[in-house]
Every structure is written in C-alpha cells, then in structure tokens.
Design a protein around this motif. Structure first.
Motif, PDB file in Angstrom:
ATOM      1  N   GLY A  12     -48.364 -11.836  -2.276  1.00  0.00           N
ATOM      2  CA  GLY A  12     -47.611 -10.676  -1.809  1.00  0.00           C
ATOM      3  C   GLY A  12     -47.356 -10.649  -0.320  1.00  0.00           C
ATOM      4  O   GLY A  12     -46.460  -9.948   0.150  1.00  0.00           O
ATOM      5  N   GLY A  13     -48.163 -11.386   0.455  1.00  0.00           N
ATOM      6  CA  GLY A  13     -47.961 -11.417   1.900  1.00  0.00           C
ATOM      7  C   GLY A  13     -49.030 -10.721   2.706  1.00  0.00           C
ATOM      8  O   GLY A  13     -48.819 -10.400   3.878  1.00  0.00           O
ATOM      9  N   GLU A 171     -44.585  -2.433   0.949  1.00  0.00           N
ATOM     10  CA  GLU A 171     -43.650  -3.153   0.089  1.00  0.00           C
ATOM     11  C   GLU A 171     -43.034  -4.309   0.896  1.00  0.00           C
ATOM     12  O   GLU A 171     -42.211  -4.100   1.777  1.00  0.00           O
ATOM     13  CB  GLU A 171     -42.550  -2.211  -0.402  1.00  0.00           C
ATOM     14  CG  GLU A 171     -43.039  -1.061  -1.260  1.00  0.00           C
ATOM     15  CD  GLU A 171     -43.284  -1.469  -2.706  1.00  0.00           C
ATOM     16  OE1 GLU A 171     -42.998  -2.639  -3.044  1.00  0.00           O
ATOM     17  OE2 GLU A 171     -43.756  -0.616  -3.482  1.00  0.00           O
ATOM     18  N   ASN A 172     -43.460  -5.522   0.588  1.00  0.00           N
ATOM     19  CA  ASN A 172     -42.945  -6.704   1.276  1.00  0.00           C
ATOM     20  C   ASN A 172     -41.743  -7.233   0.489  1.00  0.00           C
ATOM     21  O   ASN A 172     -41.791  -8.292  -0.135  1.00  0.00           O
ATOM     22  CB  ASN A 172     -44.051  -7.758   1.385  1.00  0.00           C
ATOM     23  CG  ASN A 172     -43.615  -8.978   2.170  1.00  0.00           C
ATOM     24  OD1 ASN A 172     -42.596  -8.957   2.860  1.00  0.00           O
ATOM     25  ND2 ASN A 172     -44.387 -10.043   2.061  1.00  0.00           N
ATOM     26  N   GLU A 177     -38.711  -9.223   9.685  1.00  0.00           N
ATOM     27  CA  GLU A 177     -38.631  -8.156  10.685  1.00  0.00           C
ATOM     28  C   GLU A 177     -38.965  -6.796  10.065  1.00  0.00           C
ATOM     29  O   GLU A 177     -39.626  -5.960  10.699  1.00  0.00           O
ATOM     30  CB  GLU A 177     -37.216  -8.109  11.299  1.00  0.00           C
ATOM     31  CG  GLU A 177     -36.874  -9.287  12.202  1.00  0.00           C
ATOM     32  CD  GLU A 177     -36.636 -10.577  11.429  1.00  0.00           C
ATOM     33  OE1 GLU A 177     -36.302 -10.495  10.212  1.00  0.00           O
ATOM     34  OE2 GLU A 177     -36.795 -11.673  12.011  1.00  0.00           O
ATOM     35  N   GLU A 178     -38.529  -6.589   8.844  1.00  0.00           N
ATOM     36  CA  GLU A 178     -38.843  -5.325   8.163  1.00  0.00           C
ATOM     37  C   GLU A 178     -40.328  -5.227   7.858  1.00  0.00           C
ATOM     38  O   GLU A 178     -40.932  -4.153   7.987  1.00  0.00           O
ATOM     39  CB  GLU A 178     -38.012  -5.209   6.880  1.00  0.00           C
ATOM     40  CG  GLU A 178     -36.535  -4.955   7.148  1.00  0.00           C
ATOM     41  CD  GLU A 178     -35.680  -5.050   5.895  1.00  0.00           C
ATOM     42  OE1 GLU A 178     -34.648  -4.370   5.826  1.00  0.00           O
ATOM     43  OE2 GLU A 178     -36.058  -5.815   4.964  1.00  0.00           O
ATOM     44  N   LEU A 179     -40.945  -6.330   7.473  1.00  0.00           N
ATOM     45  CA  LEU A 179     -42.392  -6.330   7.238  1.00  0.00           C
ATOM     46  C   LEU A 179     -43.134  -6.052   8.544  1.00  0.00           C
ATOM     47  O   LEU A 179     -44.106  -5.281   8.559  1.00  0.00           O
ATOM     48  CB  LEU A 179     -42.829  -7.672   6.661  1.00  0.00           C
ATOM     49  CG  LEU A 179     -44.340  -7.826   6.409  1.00  0.00           C
ATOM     50  CD1 LEU A 179     -44.815  -6.827   5.362  1.00  0.00           C
ATOM     51  CD2 LEU A 179     -44.675  -9.250   5.987  1.00  0.00           C
ATOM     52  N   ARG A 180     -42.656  -6.649   9.617  1.00  0.00           N
ATOM     53  CA  ARG A 180     -43.292  -6.435  10.917  1.00  0.00           C
ATOM     54  C   ARG A 180     -43.229  -4.962  11.315  1.00  0.00           C
ATOM     55  O   ARG A 180     -44.205  -4.393  11.836  1.00  0.00           O
ATOM     56  CB  ARG A 180     -42.615  -7.309  11.971  1.00  0.00           C
ATOM     57  CG  ARG A 180     -43.318  -7.321  13.332  1.00  0.00           C
ATOM     58  CD  ARG A 180     -42.632  -8.261  14.318  1.00  0.00           C
ATOM     59  NE  ARG A 180     -42.663  -9.635  13.817  1.00  0.00           N
ATOM     60  CZ  ARG A 180     -41.595 -10.311  13.411  1.00  0.00           C
ATOM     61  NH1 ARG A 180     -40.410  -9.731  13.432  1.00  0.00           N
ATOM     62  NH2 ARG A 180     -41.700 -11.552  12.988  1.00  0.00           N
ATOM     63  N   ALA A 181     -42.109  -4.319  11.042  1.00  0.00           N
ATOM     64  CA  ALA A 181     -41.959  -2.900  11.390  1.00  0.00           C
ATOM     65  C   ALA A 181     -42.899  -2.024  10.570  1.00  0.00           C
ATOM     66  O   ALA A 181     -43.517  -1.087  11.096  1.00  0.00           O
ATOM     67  CB  ALA A 181     -40.509  -2.466  11.181  1.00  0.00           C
TER      68      ALA A 181
END
Length: 306
Positions: A12-13, A171-172, A177-181
């Motif tokens: 999942g990350g 939710e990955n 960039e969205e995951l980082r945010a």
C-alpha cells in the motif's frame, strides 16, 4: 512522547509514508528491520533449522528468506509457529527503541493488528491503495503475482476490519506529490502535539495568578491552567524568605513554550519569576487531540479518524 503505529495494505505504500515522516522529524522504528536482525541470531536460526531442516540455509549458514516464507505460508500451523517465534521478540525490541527516543516516533509494523496493538501506540495510521496499484508495486519489487498476494493476505485480518480500527487512513491512490501532501498534513499535527509539557510559575497573589492565567488562555498558548495556593521558603538576595504564594500550572505543548515564557515574563510582577517546564512522557490520546484542537488554531479536518 507520541507513538504512531503505521500499518496498511500489503504494497500500500506505508514505507513511503514512513520515509516522508522521517524527513519531517519523526524517529522510525521498523519492525521488518528488527526481523532481519533476528534472523542473524543463532538461537533463532537453530529453532528454525530444528523445525524445517537445513533447507532454509544458504551455503554460508545464513537464512533464505524466500524459503522461510514459502514454508510459513504453506500451512497455518507453520505460520503460527513462526509468529510465536518472532513476534514477541520484535515487539519487545520495538518497545525499547520507542522509549529510547525523545521525538515523535513512527512504529512501522506490517502486522500491527495481527500481533495486537501494543499499549505504547497512541494512534494508528493505515495506508491503503487500489488492488491493481498494489499488485504492480509488488510485482516490480518482489516478483509477486496475484496468487502470491492473495495467499499472503489469507493469513491476515480483513483489511476492512483493520481500517475500521485505525484512527486515520491515508488513501495512496494518486500521485507521489498527493501522497506527500497527505503525509505532511498529518505530520504537522503529530509534530505539534508530540511533546506535551507542563509549565509552572509562582505568583505573589491570587489576583496576579488569575490575571496571568487569563492572559495565557486568551492568547491560546495553553489549553488549561491550574491555580492553587502554596507555602514557599526560598533564598532571596542573601536572606531566607517565607511567603504565601499562588502557583500557576499550564498544560501546553513544546512549540508554544517560547510564546508562553514571553507572556509570563511580560506580565509577571516578580523581578525574577522562576518558570519551570516539565515534559510529559505519556498522555492519553483524547488529551493529545484536545491540545491540537484547542491550540493549533485549525479545525480537525484531516483524514478519517475513527
């Protein structure tokens, strides 16, 4: 100290989230790293060889992780035996590592719910991702196919149950960039309330103590203030003094300490107010959330919290 239990879907990350939080100042305690260390210890190797034979060893005597995984996931009895051998030792070492840290700690534990959430974990964050994306990552990193993934997950608790038991879910399902945010948003909160403190100062009168308390509360530099009478005996300019005083105790967080000291120093009537700060080793999770919601100036609009 604040401890975040980080877990999630296979592939999942969660390790990516852990790395992002490490850059934000978190101390990472990685269960998988401890497992790898344990598999270099003679007593663990001996126990596994006794159970499965020398087929688990390379020519240099080191263990073959893929062989161990194949044997463990071939039968529920073998899987449980391996869990009983490894998991208690992993959790004991993680606990020692957690309490040796003085920052906010992220305990990355893939099987967090399966082994049982330890008492020292304050909040659980679950990282999830769409099945096709997880499979793509696992295929690239580990050479797994769908059958392998399904076989591994058959030994785990249902993901829906684990998601319901988590405090936040990341939710990955977008770009890096969205995951980082998303990770940064939670990191800001965790860093803010990771070090609750209590600050005390004595005042010469009840009126001054209450005035000082109101000044701090009005500026939202503490979430709560206690005021109570005390008897003081102290040295002052070569003489022993004895006074009736009022002590003020502020419940706040470390990032607000400089501002709090500034208010006290400005408002206090003493020539030398003695301002003491004590770190709170552990606070209950509701109290930590209360500190964030009252002192951060931001509504609690982060990812899902159960």
């Amino acid at each position: 100290m604040l401890v975040i239990g980080l877990t999630g879907d296979v592939g999942g990350g969660k390790s990516s989230v852990a790395l992002l939080w490490e850059k934000e100042g978190a101390h990472i305690v990685d269960a998988d790293k401890i497992v790898r260390e344990l598999w270099r210890e003679p007593e663990i190797i001996e126990a596994a060889v006794t159970r499965w034979g020398s087929v688990i060893l390379d020519s240099d005597g080191s263990v073959r992780p893929q062989v161990i995984a194949r044997l463990a996931f071939s039968d529920v009895r073998e899987y449980r035996w391996l869990c009983d051998l490894i998991h208690p030792k992993v959790m004991r070492r993680m606990e020692r590592a957690v309490f040796a840290s003085n920052r906010w700690v992220v305990a990355e534990i893939p099987l967090l719910f399966e082994v049982g959430v330890p008492w020292w974990v304050d909040f659980v964050v679950y990282v999830t991702a769409p099945p096709d994306e997880r499979l793509a990552r696992l295929s690239s990193a580990r050479g797994w196919g769908e059958e392998e993934l399904r076989g591994r997950e058959a030994y785990l608790l249902p993901r829906e149950e684990k998601i319901r038991s988590s405090h936040w879910v990341i939710e990955n399902d977008g770009t890096p960039e969205e995951l980082r945010a998303k990770a940064a948003e939670l990191a800001e909160m965790f860093s803010f309330f990771s070090e609750p403190i209590e600050v005390t100062v004595s005042c010469g009168s009840e009126e001054e103590a209450r005035r000082l308390s109101k000044a701090v509360i009005d500026r939202r530099k503490a979430a709560c203030v206690h005021v109570y009478p005390i008897e003081s005996l102290y040295w002052w300019k070569g003489n022993v003094e004895e006074d009736h005083e009022w002590e003020v105790s502020f419940k706040t967080v470390l990032p607000l300490y400089p501002d709090l000291v500034g208010i006290i120093s400005k408002e206090h009537s003493y020539e030398v107010p003695v301002i003491n700060m004590a770190s709170v080793v552990k606070a209950n999770r509701d109290a930590l959330l209360w500190l964030w919601e009252e002192l951060s100036g931001e509504p609690d609009n982060h990812a899902h919290r159960s």
